[in-house]
Enzyme design. Sequence first.
Site, PDB file in Angstrom:
ATOM      1  N   ALA A 150      39.829  26.028  19.370  1.00 13.09           N
ATOM      2  CA  ALA A 150      39.663  25.237  20.593  1.00 13.09           C
ATOM      3  C   ALA A 150      39.924  26.080  21.837  1.00 13.09           C
ATOM      4  O   ALA A 150      39.167  26.024  22.808  1.00 13.09           O
ATOM      5  CB  ALA A 150      40.594  24.027  20.568  1.00 13.09           C
ATOM      6  N   ASP A 151      40.976  26.867  21.814  1.00 10.53           N
ATOM      7  CA  ASP A 151      41.305  27.694  22.977  1.00 10.53           C
ATOM      8  C   ASP A 151      40.214  28.723  23.264  1.00 10.53           C
ATOM      9  O   ASP A 151      39.768  28.877  24.406  1.00 10.53           O
ATOM     10  CB  ASP A 151      42.620  28.446  22.739  1.00 10.53           C
ATOM     11  CG  ASP A 151      43.833  27.528  22.756  1.00 10.53           C
ATOM     12  OD1 ASP A 151      43.703  26.379  23.209  1.00 10.53           O
ATOM     13  OD2 ASP A 151      44.900  27.960  22.301  1.00 10.53           O
ATOM     14  N   LEU A 152      39.814  29.445  22.222  1.00  5.82           N
ATOM     15  CA  LEU A 152      38.948  30.604  22.422  1.00  5.82           C
ATOM     16  C   LEU A 152      37.463  30.261  22.434  1.00  5.82           C
ATOM     17  O   LEU A 152      36.733  30.673  23.332  1.00  5.82           O
ATOM     18  CB  LEU A 152      39.233  31.649  21.334  1.00  5.82           C
ATOM     19  CG  LEU A 152      40.685  32.151  21.279  1.00  5.82           C
ATOM     20  CD1 LEU A 152      40.874  33.100  20.113  1.00  5.82           C
ATOM     21  CD2 LEU A 152      41.061  32.834  22.583  1.00  5.82           C
TER      22      LEU A 152
END
Length: 228
Positions: A59-61
Amino acid sequence: LDPVRLRADHPRLVVCSISGYGQTGPLALEPGHDLNYQGYAGIIAAAGGEGTPWPVQVADLAGGAQSAALAIVAALLGRLSHGEGAWLDCSMTDGSMALLAPHLATALAESRDLNPGGELLTGGYSAYRSYPCADGGWLTVAPLEPKFMARLVGVLSALAEEGAELDTSEEGFRRLFLTRPRDEWVTLLQGCCVGPALGAQELPTHPQHVARGTFEPVLGLPMVRAPF
């Protein structure tokens, strides 16, 4: 700095807001982290919902940073044609769910949940899995296209005992790949969409990564370069 005010004062400005759940909806102000966003995106349940988080912060990257970077580039290109900037609302949850879209579409069309470990690309197909080898290493086996599967079957059949029929089930492959070390299989099965599951200590010195200059020294440690 309020994006609405910024855009009002500077119409050509491109502002990108990256958040867990987006700027709207009942979760807009709710705190969270990668694991939570993956949960809301359906990824955790699709993977089996086990307690150990994934080693890659999807999700972050991918859902957040990568989606936002692409959206910014698109907005800048759009500004060249129409002169206007944009306020980009990038939700890490939305971006993560987009990565799951093909599998999710299949499950929804068939009125079912995703089957952890049972979909075509999540372990349900014997020729798209990782298998343990005789030396404890793991082999990635992925001959999805018929031509690669035919090549794999041809090589493995030639290695089998005379008259023995090749078992291409998951259990058959598991027994077979346990008979030789990982790197021996990699050599034998070149051109078959088969490769090693490299460990962290192997990565910096693997010939492919050395040739590509994938790592660079930073404070005495090998660090992965930006991939572009």
